[in-house]
Enzyme design. Structure first.
Site, PDB file in Angstrom:
ATOM      1  N   SER A 275       3.707  -0.118  -4.244  1.00 53.86           N
ATOM      2  CA  SER A 275       4.425   0.733  -3.293  1.00 53.86           C
ATOM      3  C   SER A 275       5.921   0.496  -3.463  1.00 53.86           C
ATOM      4  CB  SER A 275       4.006   0.440  -1.854  1.00 53.86           C
ATOM      5  OG  SER A 275       2.763   1.038  -1.562  1.00 53.86           O
ATOM      6  N   ARG A 276       6.726   1.365  -2.822  1.00 54.08           N
ATOM      7  CA  ARG A 276       8.171   1.356  -3.055  1.00 54.08           C
ATOM      8  C   ARG A 276       8.986   0.472  -2.102  1.00 54.08           C
ATOM      9  NH1 ARG A 276       8.430   7.743  -2.436  1.00 54.08           N
ATOM     10  NH2 ARG A 276       7.505   6.954  -0.523  1.00 54.08           N
TER      11      ARG A 276
ATOM     12  N   ILE B 195       5.082  -4.730  -4.079  1.00 55.43           N
ATOM     13  CA  ILE B 195       5.860  -3.742  -3.336  1.00 55.43           C
ATOM     14  C   ILE B 195       7.350  -3.969  -3.605  1.00 55.43           C
ATOM     15  CG2 ILE B 195       5.844  -5.153  -1.221  1.00 55.43           C
ATOM     16  CD1 ILE B 195       5.739  -2.401   0.343  1.00 55.43           C
ATOM     17  N   CYS B 196       8.096  -2.870  -3.640  1.00 56.78           N
ATOM     18  CA  CYS B 196       9.546  -2.897  -3.764  1.00 56.78           C
ATOM     19  C   CYS B 196       9.988  -3.535  -5.083  1.00 56.78           C
ATOM     20  CB  CYS B 196      10.134  -3.602  -2.541  1.00 56.78           C
ATOM     21  SG  CYS B 196      11.847  -3.167  -2.189  1.00 56.78           S
ATOM     22  N   HIS B 197      10.704  -4.651  -5.023  1.00 55.07           N
ATOM     23  CA  HIS B 197      11.155  -5.360  -6.228  1.00 55.07           C
ATOM     24  C   HIS B 197      10.054  -6.241  -6.832  1.00 55.07           C
ATOM     25  CE1 HIS B 197      15.173  -4.260  -4.719  1.00 55.07           C
ATOM     26  NE2 HIS B 197      15.591  -4.455  -5.950  1.00 55.07           N
TER      27      HIS B 197
END
Length: 180
Positions: free
Chosen positions: A153-154, A104-106
């Site tokens: 996911s972001r 997720i994310c980075h």
């Protein structure tokens, strides 16, 4: 499911995004998984927002064979992990094993350094979309993307969908594993 609890490796390093580690960890544990925090070294690891988690294993003490799933939280942790050869090798081997890998994310930064994104569809925080594309990945701006064993996911706002997907992947694997 006590004896056959699914084992999940969550990789963490300093400056991890607190909720992106604690929220998925809690969701997986509530679903019956055993979550092991793997770091560059054992001991307390400080989060970006002041939280703290305990890494009980290192990349020298575990292998992907020890686990059923890999979770990579975001924040500054992936940047710290991607320069560690052990973390990169662990991530590459895990992804190539076909077992679920969730970022997720980075978190995708570690996947980029592990060189496992060629022709894979995924999402991440938009700040690293060019890095994903340059690594051969097909970046899309969606809440959740599942491409084979890769679940992405972001940002923290996507955690409900992310958590649901990783719990489902763990549960499906448990069902498949029992049939073998």
């Amino acid at each position: 499911m006590s004896n056959s609890a699914k084992r999940v490796a969550m990789v963490i390093a300093p400056n991890y995004e607190d909720i992106e580690a604690t929220d998925p960890k809690e969701a997986l544990e509530q679903a019956g998984a055993e979550v092991t925090l793997v770091g560059i070294e054992k001991g307390e690891v400080k989060g970006k927002k002041g939280g703290s988690l305990e890494a009980t294993e290192t990349f020298d003490t575990v292998t992907p064979d020890d686990f059923d799933m890999l979770v990579i939280p975001g924040g500054g942790a992936p940047e710290n992990l991607r320069i560690d050869d052990g973390a990169v090798a662990f991530t590459r081997q895990f992804t190539e094993s076909g077992k679920p890998v969730a970022a997720i994310c980075h978190g995708a930064q570690l996947l980029i350094s592990a060189d496992v994104l060629q022709n894979r569809k995924l999402t991440a925080v938009n700040k690293i979309r060019d890095d994903v594309k340059n690594a051969g990945g097909n970046y899309v701006d969606e809440e959740l993307v599942v491409d084979g064993n890769l679940i992405t996911s972001r940002t923290p706002k996507d955690l409900p969908a992310f958590n649901e997907a990783i719990v489902a992947a763990m549960t499906e694997r448990a069902v498949v594993g029992q049939a073998d």
